[in-house]
Write an enzyme that holds these catalytic residues in place. Structure first.
Site, short mmCIF file in Angstrom:
data_model
loop_
_atom_site.label_atom_id
_atom_site.label_comp_id
_atom_site.label_asym_id
_atom_site.label_seq_id
_atom_site.Cartn_x
_atom_site.Cartn_y
_atom_site.Cartn_z
CD GLU A 282 51.88 20.12 42.43
OE1 GLU A 282 51.05 21.05 42.31
OE2 GLU A 282 52.30 19.70 43.52
CD1 TRP A 285 46.37 22.16 42.84
CD2 TRP A 285 46.04 21.13 44.79
NE1 TRP A 285 45.97 23.11 43.75
CE2 TRP A 285 45.76 22.50 44.95
CE3 TRP A 285 45.91 20.28 45.89
CZ2 TRP A 285 45.33 23.05 46.16
CZ3 TRP A 285 45.49 20.82 47.10
CH2 TRP A 285 45.20 22.19 47.23
CD1 TRP A 313 36.86 40.43 53.68
CD2 TRP A 313 39.09 40.28 53.59
NE1 TRP A 313 37.18 39.11 53.51
CE2 TRP A 313 38.54 38.99 53.44
CE3 TRP A 313 40.47 40.43 53.56
CZ2 TRP A 313 39.33 37.86 53.27
CZ3 TRP A 313 41.26 39.30 53.39
CH2 TRP A 313 40.70 38.04 53.24
CG ASN A 349 52.37 27.26 42.30
OD1 ASN A 349 51.23 27.67 42.16
ND2 ASN A 349 52.71 26.43 43.28
CD1 TRP A 367 38.91 35.45 50.24
CD2 TRP A 367 38.69 34.86 48.10
NE1 TRP A 367 37.70 34.80 50.12
CE2 TRP A 367 37.55 34.42 48.81
CE3 TRP A 367 38.77 34.60 46.73
CZ2 TRP A 367 36.50 33.74 48.20
CZ3 TRP A 367 37.71 33.93 46.12
CH2 TRP A 367 36.60 33.51 46.86
CD1 TRP A 390 43.41 33.69 43.13
CD2 TRP A 390 43.87 35.03 44.87
NE1 TRP A 390 44.25 34.68 42.68
CE2 TRP A 390 44.55 35.51 43.73
CE3 TRP A 390 44.00 35.71 46.07
CZ2 TRP A 390 45.37 36.63 43.77
CZ3 TRP A 390 44.82 36.84 46.11
CH2 TRP A 390 45.50 37.29 44.98
#
Length: 463
Positions: A282, A285, A313, A349, A367, A390
């Site tokens: 992580e 990441w 959208w 998370n 988003w 996102w």
């Protein structure tokens, strides 16, 4: 024989590295010799640098306050200024007589461009300038594919990082910092920056939840290793919450990834040994998101995958968007997450993915509006992780979850909050007449989202 020119003061310009230990710029300044001037510039004027959100400003206030105390205990002081950084740094050089400036590198394009321009101008004026790697284990340009291009998929990037030499060991914190040149320099009053909310004061939950600063960062790391690392494999369960909670400390550089990496590689409880690799994955990441940001400067405003430019959208209904922001959607897990965010400045998370999926796919709201809300309300919002994550949920990002993966909040709750402990903690009225009905039908809106996705693919010539 010419007399050697004495070493002038070194100006250490702090940004996202609010720590004394493992601070390469500060370490270099002390090694160089002479006085050291430590300064932080709050810059909302330089083009291309994103202004902080409200929750991040609250955190920054606490962090700077603690850093100032840490410097004073070592015979130094923190100089605070605000304004366009290039102008402020030039003023500080004139006032202090500094003949060298050092900083730790940043990776968002606006910050990189500003740093490069300042370095060029200072060097041309005879000022010594050095920058250092401090906040990423692997700088973006050092880890590339065999074709010499940035990685777009995480797993091969992760393997490439593990194939590199072990990251350097952290530098110790200095015991003293000679700072004669800083003794009389004017400094702003931190309170005058207005980072602490007053009317209304919405930060009570943040104060209860967090201890910003370098000492708090290391206490949090040790508590995680002692209490939660052994259960890190069960981190998807928000009521148990076995995550590290190191993200805001890393975001503001109160602890470095080098310190985290080597502490986890050191002695940990035997029951937790099996989870070290999963946690460090992580950490990598975070590095991957910075690679994406480095190669995609407009990550917060533009789709990484251009085909998503064709996505239709909904025009956001302010009442619907506000219901999502305030945790009043009538969908318990979504509402719990959004209320946790407002109260504490973070969200578990697993739940972050659920609330993001709900906004994007059930409400069909762009988003970018969710990213902006998180930017303002998260204490750990940064230029890389916030937009990259996102876009991961939206399906528009690098190595993203496919768009047709729609997180069903009811199924997610039944799987990861089976007994409703997390929901009850944040939505105490759930199950009573006071709790509203859902603002949308989950099945119907899922079908609508998939129809829009198919239409987008046809428009983009991918179907």
């Amino acid at each position: 024989m010419a007399e050697e020119k004495p070493i002038g003061p070194t100006l250490v310009w702090l940004r996202d590295d609010l720590r004394l230990s493992d601070n390469p710029a500060l370490h270099h300044a002390l090694e160089r010799g002479g006085d050291v001037v430590v300064a932080f510039v709050h810059d909302e004027e330089t083009p291309g640098i994103r202004p902080l959100g409200a929750a991040s400003k609250w955190w920054l206030h606490q962090s700077l306050s603690r850093l100032a105390g840490d410097l004073e205990s070592r015979g130094s002081r923190l100089i605070l200024r605000r304004g366009a950084a290039a102008e402020v740094i030039a003023s500080l050089i004139d006032e202090s007589g500094a003949d060298a400036v050092v900083w730790n590198r940043r990776y968002a394009k606006g910050a990189r461009d500003a740093d490069a321009a300042l370095k060029k101008a200072l060097t041309e004026s005879g000022i010594e300038v050095h920058s250092f790697q401090a906040n990423l284990l692997f700088e973006p340009w050092t880890i590339q594919t065999g074709q010499g291009t940035p990685f777009k998929v995480f797993t091969p990037f992760y393997r490439a990082c593990l194939a590199q030499p072990e990251p350097r060991h952290p530098f110790p914190a200095p015991e003293t910092i000679p700072s004669g040149a800083a003794a009389e320099l004017p400094s702003d009053d931190l309170a005058s920056w207005g980072f602490e909310p007053t009317r209304p004061d919405w930060a009570g939950g943040l104060r209860e939840r967090w201890q910003p600063g370098e000492a708090g960062a290391h206490e949090r790391l040790e508590a995680f290793i002692r209490d939660d690392l052994g259960d890190y494999g069960d981190r998807d369960f928000p009521a148990d919450d076995t995550t590290s909670h190191l993200s805001p400390y890393l975001r503001f550089g109160e602890i470095s990834p080098f310190q985290v990496w080597h502490r986890l590689r050191g002695r940990v409880p035997s029951s937790a040994q099996g989870q070290v690799g999963g946690f460090l994955r992580e950490v990598v990441w975070r590095e991957f998101n910075n690679v994406v940001l480095y190669s995609t400067p407009d990550l917060a405003t533009q789709n990484y995958r251009p085909e998503f430019d064709e996505f239709d959208w909904n025009e956001p209904d302010p009442a619907v968007l506000e219901a999502w922001q305030q945790g009043r959607t009538g969908v318990p897990l979504v509402d719990a997450g959004m209320r946790e965010l407002w109260k504490t400045g973070v969200m578990h998370n697993r739940v972050r993915m659920v609330v993001a999926s709900f906004l994007i796919k059930n409400l069909l709201i762009d988003w970018r509006l969710g990213e902006q809300w998180f930017w303002d309300t998260l204490v750990d919002a940064d230029d890389a992780n916030n937009p990259a994550n996102w876009q991961w949920v939206a399906g528009s990002g690098a190595d993203a979850a496919p768009f047709f993966r729609v997180f069903n909040p009811e199924l997610q709750a039944s799987k990861f909050d089976k007994h409703g402990e997390y929901v009850r903690q944040w939505v105490p009225e759930y199950g009573t007449d006071a709790y509203p009905d859902p603002i949308v039908d989950l099945k119907e809106t899922r079908r609508r989202a998939l129809d829009r996705y198919d239409t987008m693919r046809r428009k983009a010539g991918l179907a």
